[in-house]
Design a protein around this motif. Structure first.
Motif, PDB file in Angstrom:
ATOM      1  N   ARG A  90      19.655 147.447 -67.399  1.00 30.62           N
ATOM      2  CA  ARG A  90      20.350 148.405 -68.039  1.00 30.62           C
ATOM      3  C   ARG A  90      21.989 148.440 -67.698  1.00 30.62           C
ATOM      4  O   ARG A  90      22.363 147.644 -66.904  1.00 30.62           O
ATOM      5  CB  ARG A  90      20.128 149.765 -67.384  1.00 30.62           C
ATOM      6  CG  ARG A  90      18.475 150.364 -67.760  1.00 30.62           C
ATOM      7  CD  ARG A  90      18.518 151.604 -67.129  1.00 30.62           C
ATOM      8  NE  ARG A  90      16.905 152.003 -67.069  1.00 30.62           N
ATOM      9  CZ  ARG A  90      16.521 153.241 -66.443  1.00 30.62           C
ATOM     10  NH1 ARG A  90      17.286 153.959 -66.135  1.00 30.62           N
ATOM     11  NH2 ARG A  90      15.272 153.559 -66.753  1.00 30.62           N
ATOM     12  N   ASN A 186      17.099 158.008 -59.803  1.00 28.47           N
ATOM     13  CA  ASN A 186      17.161 159.124 -60.357  1.00 28.47           C
ATOM     14  C   ASN A 186      15.807 159.731 -60.734  1.00 28.47           C
ATOM     15  O   ASN A 186      14.918 158.989 -61.600  1.00 28.47           O
ATOM     16  CB  ASN A 186      18.095 159.285 -61.681  1.00 28.47           C
ATOM     17  CG  ASN A 186      18.374 160.611 -62.316  1.00 28.47           C
ATOM     18  OD1 ASN A 186      17.501 161.042 -62.813  1.00 28.47           O
ATOM     19  ND2 ASN A 186      19.600 160.984 -62.331  1.00 28.47           N
ATOM     20  N   ALA A 188      14.727 161.853 -63.015  1.00 26.38           N
ATOM     21  CA  ALA A 188      14.440 162.010 -64.508  1.00 26.38           C
ATOM     22  C   ALA A 188      14.650 160.858 -65.152  1.00 26.38           C
ATOM     23  O   ALA A 188      13.884 160.716 -66.185  1.00 26.38           O
ATOM     24  CB  ALA A 188      15.495 163.077 -64.843  1.00 26.38           C
ATOM     25  N   THR A 189      15.485 159.782 -64.707  1.00 25.60           N
ATOM     26  CA  THR A 189      15.677 158.967 -65.741  1.00 25.60           C
ATOM     27  C   THR A 189      15.330 157.479 -65.214  1.00 25.60           C
ATOM     28  O   THR A 189      15.575 156.333 -65.845  1.00 25.60           O
ATOM     29  CB  THR A 189      17.085 158.654 -66.324  1.00 25.60           C
ATOM     30  OG1 THR A 189      18.003 158.836 -65.025  1.00 25.60           O
ATOM     31  CG2 THR A 189      17.505 159.904 -66.991  1.00 25.60           C
ATOM     32  N   GLY A 190      14.767 157.523 -63.844  1.00 23.90           N
ATOM     33  CA  GLY A 190      14.621 156.107 -63.109  1.00 23.90           C
ATOM     34  C   GLY A 190      16.031 155.789 -62.391  1.00 23.90           C
ATOM     35  O   GLY A 190      16.679 156.910 -61.805  1.00 23.90           O
ATOM     36  N   TYR A 191      16.382 154.652 -62.275  1.00 23.52           N
ATOM     37  CA  TYR A 191      17.493 154.336 -61.593  1.00 23.52           C
ATOM     38  C   TYR A 191      18.817 154.218 -62.417  1.00 23.52           C
ATOM     39  O   TYR A 191      18.715 154.041 -63.749  1.00 23.52           O
ATOM     40  CB  TYR A 191      17.497 152.863 -61.181  1.00 23.52           C
ATOM     41  CG  TYR A 191      17.335 151.789 -61.969  1.00 23.52           C
ATOM     42  CD1 TYR A 191      18.603 151.075 -62.696  1.00 23.52           C
ATOM     43  CD2 TYR A 191      16.282 151.329 -62.297  1.00 23.52           C
ATOM     44  CE1 TYR A 191      18.353 149.991 -63.530  1.00 23.52           C
ATOM     45  CE2 TYR A 191      15.892 150.156 -63.515  1.00 23.52           C
ATOM     46  CZ  TYR A 191      17.290 149.792 -63.978  1.00 23.52           C
ATOM     47  OH  TYR A 191      17.146 148.711 -64.910  1.00 23.52           O
ATOM     48  N   ILE A 192      19.923 154.471 -61.841  1.00 22.52           N
ATOM     49  CA  ILE A 192      21.103 154.439 -62.531  1.00 22.52           C
ATOM     50  C   ILE A 192      21.981 153.506 -61.868  1.00 22.52           C
ATOM     51  O   ILE A 192      22.196 153.370 -60.660  1.00 22.52           O
ATOM     52  CB  ILE A 192      21.746 155.976 -62.436  1.00 22.52           C
ATOM     53  CG1 ILE A 192      21.011 157.000 -63.255  1.00 22.52           C
ATOM     54  CG2 ILE A 192      23.250 155.934 -63.258  1.00 22.52           C
ATOM     55  CD1 ILE A 192      21.752 158.261 -63.220  1.00 22.52           C
TER      56      ILE A 192
END
Length: 427
Positions: A90, A186, A188-192
């Motif tokens: 990402r 995270n 909610a969204t996976g990794y950041i």
């Protein structure tokens, strides 16, 4: 029973606090797997005698960097049990400004959570490139990475994978360099992915490593080497604006690499100024060491007197390392807790360079004694290296390893290159 011999007492060792003895079976060299049986002590861990005992170990050390690649799918064919899909692909966001996002895929993982760090990456690159520079014949094109077979030594292909990522970490406008990329889970969204801000350490070390890679890579891809050199120069010029925040040793090192790559007199002025105002008295600092080695090896014009002074200091330091090792009952400068592997590898990188310059049998013996120590000839009978030894550090304490630290592994590659080169010369 295939061999019998006598135990030779080595006496009491004050550093470790134990009595040490040795059994020498050098004249027994029949390949196979064996163990040693001694009265009162009992049976040793099994060990192997072979004609090429270090070749596989060298391959394992080099392959570590492929296993640590980020942002690339590792195939089971090449990676075996370490195979996985591409990770951390990402876009990453600036830690201080979430609206700014960048593609920073690639590079090497520094830890199990996927951190990628410019400073540690550059330091690893420096040691690997030094190993290649001193012992190019030790590195081939068949390590077993995707680039194998492209007529470029795989060590340069592997370093280029990190270099490609480092280029992404340079700010397009200023030439400064961001420090690192970290991954945070995270729910909610996976990794950041977060990008840490610009630092002067990252910027000036980037300048040095890019110039070094450019110099060594120009015979394989001059266009890309030139791109790296331009990136190096931009980072160096940014650092010049903030010299009060730049380490003089790191600035000196960057100047040596850029001087060797370009021959520009401005870099030479920085080098001579540093060595004149700060006479070298030791090689403990990596940047002084790397910079001095580069200055000694450059084809550009040098100050002969300054080079002579540097060589004297380097020789004195290595003589002390050799003397201390020989006078230790373990034949290495290990501390009582066997916890100074990092310090040992730093010392051995200095000894490796001097051994390359003068080819000293005594130094070669010291290097090999340290390898034996790391393979298990130590008080805990533990191997600090991956895929080596019946009693391995992974079964005891992960933090004891060498190959699982990419910066330490790079220094180990340098040491092992010297040992293998010496063996090849004797054939």
């Amino acid at each position: 029973m295939v061999y019998t011999g006598e135990i030779e007492p080595k006496d009491y060792d004050e550093t470790t606090g134990v009595y040490i003895s040795y059994g020498d079976f050098t004249d027994f060299n029949t390949p196979g797997e064996y163990y040693i049986q001694a009265a009162m002590i009992g049976q040793s861990y099994p060990f192997e005698i072979s004609k090429n005992p270090y070749g596989q170990l060298f391959h394992v050390a080099l392959k570590q960097y492929y296993y640590n690649r980020c942002g690339q799918t590792l195939s089971s064919e090449l990676a075996g049990e370490a195979a996985h899909n591409a990770c951390h692909v990402r876009e990453a966001q600036m830690k201080e400004e979430a609206s700014i996002r960048l593609d920073v895929t690639g590079g090497w993982h520094m830890d199990k959570v996927g951190t990628r760090d410019v400073v540690r990456g550059c330091q690893t690159v420096n040691s690997l490139l030094l190993a290649y520079e001193l012992y190019p014949d030790m590195f081939n094109d068949d390590v077993g990475i995707p680039e194998s077979g492209n007529d470029i030594p795989d060590i340069l292909d592997e370093v280029k994978y990190e270099i490609d990522w480092l280029l992404k970490m340079q700010d397009a406008k200023s030439g400064a360099v961001y420090a690192s990329v970290s991954s945070v889970d995270n729910k909610a969204t996976g990794y950041i992915l977060y990008i840490d801000g610009i630092t002067m350490d990252a910027t000036i070390q980037f300048a040095a490593s890019m110039a070094k890679f450019s110099y060594l890579y120009q015979n394989y891809d001059r266009t890309f080497a030139t791109q790296c050199l331009k990136a190096s120069d931009r980072a160096y010029r940014y650092a010049q604006k903030y010299l009060e925040d730049v380490s003089p040793e790191e600035y000196f090192y960057a100047a040596t690499e850029l001087y060797r790559a370009t021959g520009a007199s401005g870099y030479h002025t920085v080098i001579k100024s540093y060595l004149t105002q700060n006479p070298v008295t030791g090689m403990d600092n990596d940047f002084i060491f790397w910079g001095c080695v580069t200055y000694l090896s450059t084809k550009q014009r040098v100050d002969v007197d300054l080079c002579s002074d540097v060589i004297k200091v380097l020789m004195q330091e290595v003589e002390q390392i050799s003397y201390s090792s020989k006078n230790s009952k373990l034949l290495v400068n290990a501390d009582k807790g066997q916890s100074n592997n990092e310090e040992l590898l730093h010392e051995l990188s200095r000894l490796t360079v001097v051994d390359h310059i003068i080819t000293n049998h005594e130094y070669a013996t010291v290097l090999e004694n340290h390898l034996h120590y790391m393979l298990g000839r130590n008080l805990q009978s533990v191997s600090y290296l991956d895929e080596a030894g019946s009693r391995n550090y992974k079964d005891i304490d992960e933090t004891m390893g060498i190959m699982n630290r990419i910066d330490l592994n790079a220094e180990f590659v340098l040491m092992l290159s010297a040992i293998l080169d010496g063996e090849k010369a004797e054939e």
